[in-house]
Design an enzyme around this catalytic site. Structure first.
Site, short mmCIF file in Angstrom:
data_model
loop_
_atom_site.label_atom_id
_atom_site.label_comp_id
_atom_site.label_asym_id
_atom_site.label_seq_id
_atom_site.Cartn_x
_atom_site.Cartn_y
_atom_site.Cartn_z
CG HIS A 1 -0.83 6.02 4.94
ND1 HIS A 1 -2.21 6.00 4.98
CD2 HIS A 1 -0.44 6.89 5.90
CE1 HIS A 1 -2.63 6.82 5.93
NE2 HIS A 1 -1.58 7.37 6.51
CB SER B 1 4.94 5.10 4.39
OG SER B 1 5.31 6.15 5.27
CG ASP C 1 -3.25 3.55 7.20
OD1 ASP C 1 -3.28 2.99 6.10
OD2 ASP C 1 -4.10 4.39 7.56
CG ASN D 1 -1.79 1.17 1.38
OD1 ASN D 1 -2.46 1.54 0.40
ND2 ASN D 1 -1.85 1.80 2.55
C1 GAR Z 1 -2.83 8.88 -2.66
O1 GAR Z 1 -2.36 10.09 -2.10
C2 GAR Z 1 -2.64 7.74 -1.68
O2 GAR Z 1 -1.47 7.87 -0.92
C3 GAR Z 1 -3.85 7.88 -0.81
O3 GAR Z 1 -4.89 8.21 -1.69
C4 GAR Z 1 -4.35 8.92 -2.81
C5 GAR Z 1 -4.81 8.21 -4.06
O4 GAR Z 1 -4.47 8.94 -5.20
N1 GAR Z 1 -4.13 6.67 -0.12
C6 GAR Z 1 -4.64 6.62 1.11
O5 GAR Z 1 -4.97 7.61 1.73
C7 GAR Z 1 -4.80 5.21 1.68
N2 GAR Z 1 -4.99 5.26 3.09
P1 GAR Z 1 -4.50 8.24 -6.63
O6 GAR Z 1 -5.88 7.58 -6.76
O7 GAR Z 1 -4.36 9.36 -7.60
O8 GAR Z 1 -3.38 7.25 -6.70
#
Ligand code: GAR
Length: 223
Positions: A109, A136, A145, A107
């Site tokens: 985060h 991360s 997480d 994942n």
């Molecule tokens: C990213 O910033 C990712 O780190 C976050 O959602 C966004 C997705 O963007 N993920 C989380 O918050 C998971 N807990 P994307 O759809 O453009 O890749």
């Protein structure tokens, strides 16, 4: 050739970065499928345009987490994944699902874990007054997480930042570290010992955004 299955919930910019890096760098891997939990996930369109199989397992069609996760796992396993890549997949997963993919699900985060798990991580960072924030890439364990950290990026928190500005600065680094971590996995270079991850041959498991560049960009945006 390793099979990657990427899970998204929305925009899918990290998925896109991984798909592009896989093709551009000639990884011994293919993105076998992109699966979303929402039919309107914008990233599905990009994946389909690249000839990648797409699927939707809509969480609203299920009464509980267990049945959703079971259906999702069936869909994923149909693509025989070596690695499941959560890329902005905004669902809390059951222990059974996580354990099924132990050691083969990662994942990204948007914080320097273990700081700021959960949602609204950029606002959490601003509220806490930290001067460094980041992202991360970690293996997924049943604790939300949490899990062995493969790679982290750090960016400065600059005067005048709001959550959106900070999110954009962090996201730029996610697009670098996430494909890198997936490539290391594909190359069979990752070892996990407890919470510690090593890469062989060694490479930096961190990325610092160039602060000079960030300050200039920020100043330019304010002008
Ligand atoms: C990213 O910033 C990712 O780190 C976050 O959602 C966004 C997705 O963007 N993920 C989380 O918050 C998971 N807990 P994307 O759809 O453009 O890749």
């Amino acid at each position: 050739m390793k099979n990657l299955v990427i899970l998204i919930s929305g925009r899918g910019s990290n998925m896109e970065a991984i798909v592009r890096a896989c093709a551009a760098e000639g990884w011994q891997a293919r993105v076998a499928a992109v699966i979303a939990n929402r039919p309107d996930a914008a990233g599905l369109e990009f994946a389909a345009s690249q000839g990648i199989a797409t699927a939707v397992v809509d969480h609203r069609q299920f009464n509980d987490r267990e049945s959703f996760d079971a259906a999702l796992a069936r869909e994923i396993d149909g693509f025989a994944p070596d690695l499941v890549v959560l890329a902005g997949f905004m669902r809390v997963l059951t222990d059974a699902f996580v354990n099924h993919y132990a050691g083969r699900m990662i994942n990204v985060h948007p914080s320097l874990l273990p700081s700021f798990p959960g949602l609204k991580t950029h606002q959490q960072a601003l509220d806490a007054g930290v001067r460094l924030h980041g992202a991360s890439v970690h293996f997924v364990t049943p604790t939300l997480d949490h899990g062995p950290i493969v790679l982290q990026s750090a960016v400065p928190v600059l005067p005048g930042d709001d959550a959106a500005a900070l999110a954009a600065r962090v996201l730029d680094t996610e697009h670098v570290i996430y494909p890198r971590a997936v490539r290391w996995f594909v190359e069979g270079r990752i070892a996990v010992d407890g919470l510690r991850v090593t890469v062989t041959p060694p490479e930096p498991q961190w990325l610092f955004l160039d602060t000079q560049h960030a300050s200039q960009k920020n100043a330019g945006e304010g002008a």
